[in-house]
Design an enzyme around this catalytic site. Structure first.
Site, PDB file in Angstrom:
ATOM      1  N   GLU A   6       0.958  -4.829  -9.538  1.00 12.96           N
ATOM      2  CA  GLU A   6       0.760  -4.015  -8.335  1.00 12.96           C
ATOM      3  C   GLU A   6      -0.483  -4.449  -7.566  1.00 12.96           C
ATOM      4  O   GLU A   6      -0.473  -4.559  -6.339  1.00 12.96           O
ATOM      5  CB  GLU A   6       0.637  -2.536  -8.726  1.00 12.96           C
ATOM      6  CG  GLU A   6       0.784  -1.579  -7.573  1.00 12.96           C
ATOM      7  CD  GLU A   6       1.019  -0.158  -8.044  1.00 12.96           C
ATOM      8  OE1 GLU A   6       0.180   0.709  -7.723  1.00 12.96           O
ATOM      9  OE2 GLU A   6       2.028   0.090  -8.723  1.00 12.96           O
TER      10      GLU A   6
ATOM     11  N   GLU B 124      -2.962  14.039  -2.224  1.00 15.60           N
ATOM     12  CA  GLU B 124      -1.947  13.129  -1.682  1.00 15.60           C
ATOM     13  C   GLU B 124      -1.746  13.388  -0.186  1.00 15.60           C
ATOM     14  O   GLU B 124      -1.648  12.448   0.606  1.00 15.60           O
ATOM     15  CB  GLU B 124      -0.625  13.289  -2.432  1.00 15.60           C
ATOM     16  CG  GLU B 124      -0.622  12.762  -3.861  1.00 15.60           C
ATOM     17  CD  GLU B 124      -0.604  11.241  -3.937  1.00 15.60           C
ATOM     18  OE1 GLU B 124      -0.427  10.582  -2.895  1.00 15.60           O
ATOM     19  OE2 GLU B 124      -0.748  10.716  -5.048  1.00 15.60           O
TER      20      GLU B 124
END
Length: 225
Positions: free
Chosen positions: A91, A213
């Site tokens: 990633e 988030e």
């Protein structure tokens, strides 16, 4: 899925806090990707900030693994956590490649306040006193928000720009969805056995992940504030 999973703690929390959960998984930033209206400068902003976040997410994930080795009552937990940890190296490489493609100089990225807050939150969860069920709830929530968000951009009828399909497939793929299901199963098992006070801490942690988030998406979508 067995009946316990369908009516587990996680599903009860999602239903109870559905407005906040939807705010995190169907944020305007994600919807702008899905409908093809995203300003690419927003994506580039997200790219640089999330690269920084992922680097902080590595030691957090490692700390969950360490807690699993000491506190889990199921050896398979470690295998699931390890699979997630192993993918983080790829990633980080992906972020570097994307940054080069989008001309985002990662070394010059200034960490946004919302990102700083999120990273500090991760650090607080790494303290030895934080219970395994609490940190695992956070791990599940962090990964699942991305899976729910980016998979939405791959559904039938979406107009996701071709340039962003690879990013959406990274977190929206069936394979990542299965990983998140494995995390959910472990989280539910731990939470079903947790005492009331620990359960309350885990729920607060779940809500804090959703709030952070949303703040991260806000920053990506709207720019510095």
């Amino acid at each position: 899925m067995d009946p316990v999973e369908k009516n587990g703690v996680i599903d009860r929390w999602v239903k109870k806090h559905l407005v906040l959960y939807t705010g995190a998984t169907r944020h305007p930033f994600i919807l702008s990707i899905r409908d093809g209206t995203i300003d690419f400068s927003s994506f580039k902003r997200w790219l640089g900030q999330d690269y920084i976040f992922v680097r902080e997410f590595v030691p957090f994930s490692a700390s969950v693994l360490l807690k699993a080795s000491k506190n889990s009552d199921d050896n398979s937990d470690m295998e699931v956590i390890l699979s997630g940890l192993a993918s983080l190296s790829d990633e980080i490489s992906w972020f570097k490649q994307e940054a080069a493609k989008w001309d985002v100089p990662l070394s010059d990225v200034i960490v946004h306040k919302s990102n700083q807050n999120y990273c500090r939150f991760l650090e607080s969860l790494m303290l030895p006193a934080v219970e395994y069920s609490v940190v695992f709830t956070a791990l599940w929530a962090i990964e699942t928000v991305y899976q729910e968000s980016f998979s939405h951009c791959l559904e039938d009828g979406s107009k996701t720009p071709p340039e962003l399909l690879e990013a959406c497939q990274r977190w929206g793929s069936e394979g990542f969805g299965e990983f998140c299901c494995s995390l959910k199963k472990i989280a539910n098992r731990c939470l079903e056995k947790a005492p009331d006070e620990e359960l309350k801490k885990a729920e607060v942690t779940f809500l804090r992940v959703l709030e952070l988030e949303i703040e991260f998406w806000d920053m990506s979508h709207g720019g510095p504030k």
